[in-house]
Design a protein around this motif. Structure first.
Motif, PDB file in Angstrom:
ATOM      1  N   LEU A   1      -2.106  14.744 -15.417  1.00 21.91           N
ATOM      2  CA  LEU A   1      -1.912  14.038 -14.142  1.00 21.91           C
ATOM      3  C   LEU A   1      -1.302  12.668 -14.374  1.00 21.91           C
ATOM      4  O   LEU A   1      -0.341  12.268 -13.697  1.00 21.91           O
ATOM      5  N   LEU A   2      -1.848  11.923 -15.344  1.00 22.50           N
ATOM      6  CA  LEU A   2      -1.326  10.587 -15.638  1.00 22.50           C
ATOM      7  C   LEU A   2       0.117  10.646 -16.117  1.00 22.50           C
ATOM      8  O   LEU A   2       0.929   9.774 -15.789  1.00 22.50           O
ATOM      9  N   GLU A   3       0.452  11.664 -16.884  1.00 16.08           N
ATOM     10  CA  GLU A   3       1.823  11.815 -17.356  1.00 16.08           C
ATOM     11  C   GLU A   3       2.785  12.019 -16.199  1.00 16.08           C
ATOM     12  O   GLU A   3       3.888  11.464 -16.192  1.00 16.08           O
ATOM     13  N   ASN A   4       2.374  12.821 -15.220  1.00 12.88           N
ATOM     14  CA  ASN A   4       3.240  13.057 -14.064  1.00 12.88           C
ATOM     15  C   ASN A   4       3.384  11.816 -13.187  1.00 12.88           C
ATOM     16  O   ASN A   4       4.445  11.591 -12.598  1.00 12.88           O
ATOM     17  N   VAL A   5       2.324  11.007 -13.112  1.00  9.17           N
ATOM     18  CA  VAL A   5       2.394   9.767 -12.336  1.00  9.17           C
ATOM     19  C   VAL A   5       3.222   8.715 -13.065  1.00  9.17           C
ATOM     20  O   VAL A   5       4.022   7.989 -12.472  1.00  9.17           O
ATOM     21  N   LEU A   6       3.040   8.655 -14.379  1.00 13.22           N
ATOM     22  CA  LEU A   6       3.594   7.594 -15.213  1.00 13.22           C
ATOM     23  C   LEU A   6       5.084   7.358 -14.995  1.00 13.22           C
ATOM     24  O   LEU A   6       5.524   6.223 -14.826  1.00 13.22           O
ATOM     25  N   PHE A   7       5.869   8.424 -14.996  1.00 15.41           N
ATOM     26  CA  PHE A   7       7.323   8.265 -15.016  1.00 15.41           C
ATOM     27  C   PHE A   7       7.890   7.782 -13.682  1.00 15.41           C
ATOM     28  O   PHE A   7       9.055   7.386 -13.616  1.00 15.41           O
TER      29      PHE A   7
ATOM     30  N   ALA B   1       0.817  -1.213   0.000  1.00 13.07           N
ATOM     31  CA  ALA B   1       0.000   0.000   0.000  1.00 13.07           C
ATOM     32  C   ALA B   1       0.851   1.263   0.000  1.00 13.07           C
ATOM     33  O   ALA B   1       0.445   2.296  -0.550  1.00 13.07           O
ATOM     34  N   LEU B   2       2.026   1.168   0.611  1.00 15.68           N
ATOM     35  CA  LEU B   2       2.867   2.356   0.762  1.00 15.68           C
ATOM     36  C   LEU B   2       3.321   2.916  -0.580  1.00 15.68           C
ATOM     37  O   LEU B   2       3.327   4.144  -0.780  1.00 15.68           O
ATOM     38  N   GLY B   3       3.686   2.031  -1.520  1.00 14.18           N
ATOM     39  CA  GLY B   3       4.186   2.487  -2.809  1.00 14.18           C
ATOM     40  C   GLY B   3       3.189   3.357  -3.567  1.00 14.18           C
ATOM     41  O   GLY B   3       3.469   4.518  -3.874  1.00 14.18           O
ATOM     42  N   PRO B   4       1.991   2.829  -3.888  1.00 13.01           N
ATOM     43  CA  PRO B   4       1.030   3.644  -4.636  1.00 13.01           C
ATOM     44  C   PRO B   4       0.535   4.857  -3.862  1.00 13.01           C
ATOM     45  O   PRO B   4       0.347   5.936  -4.443  1.00 13.01           O
ATOM     46  N   ILE B   5       0.323   4.702  -2.563  1.00 12.07           N
ATOM     47  CA  ILE B   5      -0.145   5.844  -1.771  1.00 12.07           C
ATOM     48  C   ILE B   5       0.918   6.939  -1.735  1.00 12.07           C
ATOM     49  O   ILE B   5       0.613   8.132  -1.861  1.00 12.07           O
ATOM     50  N   GLY B   6       2.180   6.526  -1.570  1.00  9.02           N
ATOM     51  CA  GLY B   6       3.261   7.507  -1.565  1.00  9.02           C
ATOM     52  C   GLY B   6       3.399   8.217  -2.898  1.00  9.02           C
ATOM     53  O   GLY B   6       3.634   9.432  -2.953  1.00  9.02           O
ATOM     54  N   LEU B   7       3.241   7.456  -3.985  1.00  6.05           N
ATOM     55  CA  LEU B   7       3.347   8.050  -5.324  1.00  6.05           C
ATOM     56  C   LEU B   7       2.226   9.062  -5.561  1.00  6.05           C
ATOM     57  O   LEU B   7       2.457  10.165  -6.064  1.00  6.05           O
ATOM     58  N   VAL B   8       1.006   8.705  -5.167  1.00  5.35           N
ATOM     59  CA  VAL B   8      -0.128   9.617  -5.334  1.00  5.35           C
ATOM     60  C   VAL B   8       0.040  10.844  -4.444  1.00  5.35           C
ATOM     61  O   VAL B   8      -0.234  11.980  -4.863  1.00  5.35           O
TER      62      VAL B   8
ATOM     63  N   TYR C   1      -1.897  22.041 -18.580  1.00  7.19           N
ATOM     64  CA  TYR C   1      -2.666  20.876 -19.031  1.00  7.19           C
ATOM     65  C   TYR C   1      -4.141  21.219 -19.207  1.00  7.19           C
ATOM     66  O   TYR C   1      -5.010  20.354 -19.043  1.00  7.19           O
ATOM     67  N   ALA C   2      -4.424  22.456 -19.556  1.00  7.05           N
ATOM     68  CA  ALA C   2      -5.819  22.902 -19.680  1.00  7.05           C
ATOM     69  C   ALA C   2      -6.601  22.074 -20.696  1.00  7.05           C
ATOM     70  O   ALA C   2      -7.789  21.810 -20.505  1.00  7.05           O
TER      71      ALA C   2
END
Length: 238
Positions: A56-62, A23-30, A48-49
């Motif tokens: 948002l997905l682009e920033n999470v993706l990397f 749980a820590l990994g995804p929660i920390g990333l978000v 990103y208008a």
């Protein structure tokens, strides 16, 4: 037989911190992206208008490959340490259950734990987007699912390798070192040629050749898992 081994493995990981880690990994990333957008909200939403969800997905993706490789490493190592620390391999393998079932059960268990992490990443990213005021109508449901799961499929070779090393080596220094190195190096994955597996998680989401990359990840993962299984079946236990 594998179902019996898998049922026993779920009991063994209770209280070992593996679910907390998952749980820590995804929660920390978000949370990190929540801080990023919170501090630069006006600038990022303006940038990103046209497609705020895509931004948002682009920033999470990397950051997903970094978290994924590190999560794979730690999950496999902690699972293996349950057996290594108790020196229970001889007792386990003396039971009327094949080594193939033992290895397969641990592979399935690790994969399912990582799937839970991917689900949490999807839900967390969706929740963050809604908190930031992005419309439900524009929510890219398929991309939210893809951002975790297709990268996990492409990272199956790392899962197979880490499980192989973690189960067969009592000293976890080598598999953990490999996993941490892969996590750090994956930050520069875009500079690698497309045939390198460390780049596959990103390619599996954004291409080119997403389907081929996912297929290659599944195929190489199966090959490495089979090699690990053969070695595990032949190896003497302490």
């Amino acid at each position: 037989m594998m179902v019996r081994a898998l049922s026993a493995d779920w009991l063994k990981i209770r209280g070992k911190g593996i679910w907390f880690l998952a749980a820590l990994g995804p929660i920390g990333l978000v949370a990190m992206q929540g801080l990023n957008f919170g501090l630069r909200y006006d600038y990022l939403m303006k940038s990103y208008a046209d497609d705020p969800w895509g931004g948002l997905l682009e920033n999470v993706l990397f950051f997903v490959p970094i978290a994924l490789f590190l999560g794979i490493t730690l999950v496999c190592s902690l699972m293996a340490n349950v057996e290594h620390q108790l020196s229970s391999w001889k007792q386990l393998l003396a039971l009327p259950i094949s080594r193939t079932a033992v290895f397969s059960a641990k592979f399935v268990q690790a994969f399912l734990i990582l799937c839970v992490s991917c689900i949490l990443l999807t839900l967390g990213t969706a929740g963050l987007g809604l908190l930031l005021g992005m419309g439900v109508e524009q929510m890219p449901y398929l991309d939210l699912l893809r951002i975790g799961f297709v990268q996990l499929f492409a990272a199956l070779p790392m899962l197979a390798l880490q499980l192989w090393l973690s189960l067969t080596l009592k000293n976890q220094g080598l598999p953990v070192s490999i996993g941490i190195t892969a996590s750090v190096v994956s930050m520069f994955a875009f500079q690698f040629p497309n045939w390198m597996p460390l780049k596959w998680p990103l390619l599996a989401y954004m291409g080119p050749g997403e389907a081929k990359v996912i297929g290659a990840g599944l195929l190489l993962g199966v090959v490495i898992a089979c090699a690990g299984l053969i070695h595990f079946n032949r190896k003497d236990v302490d």
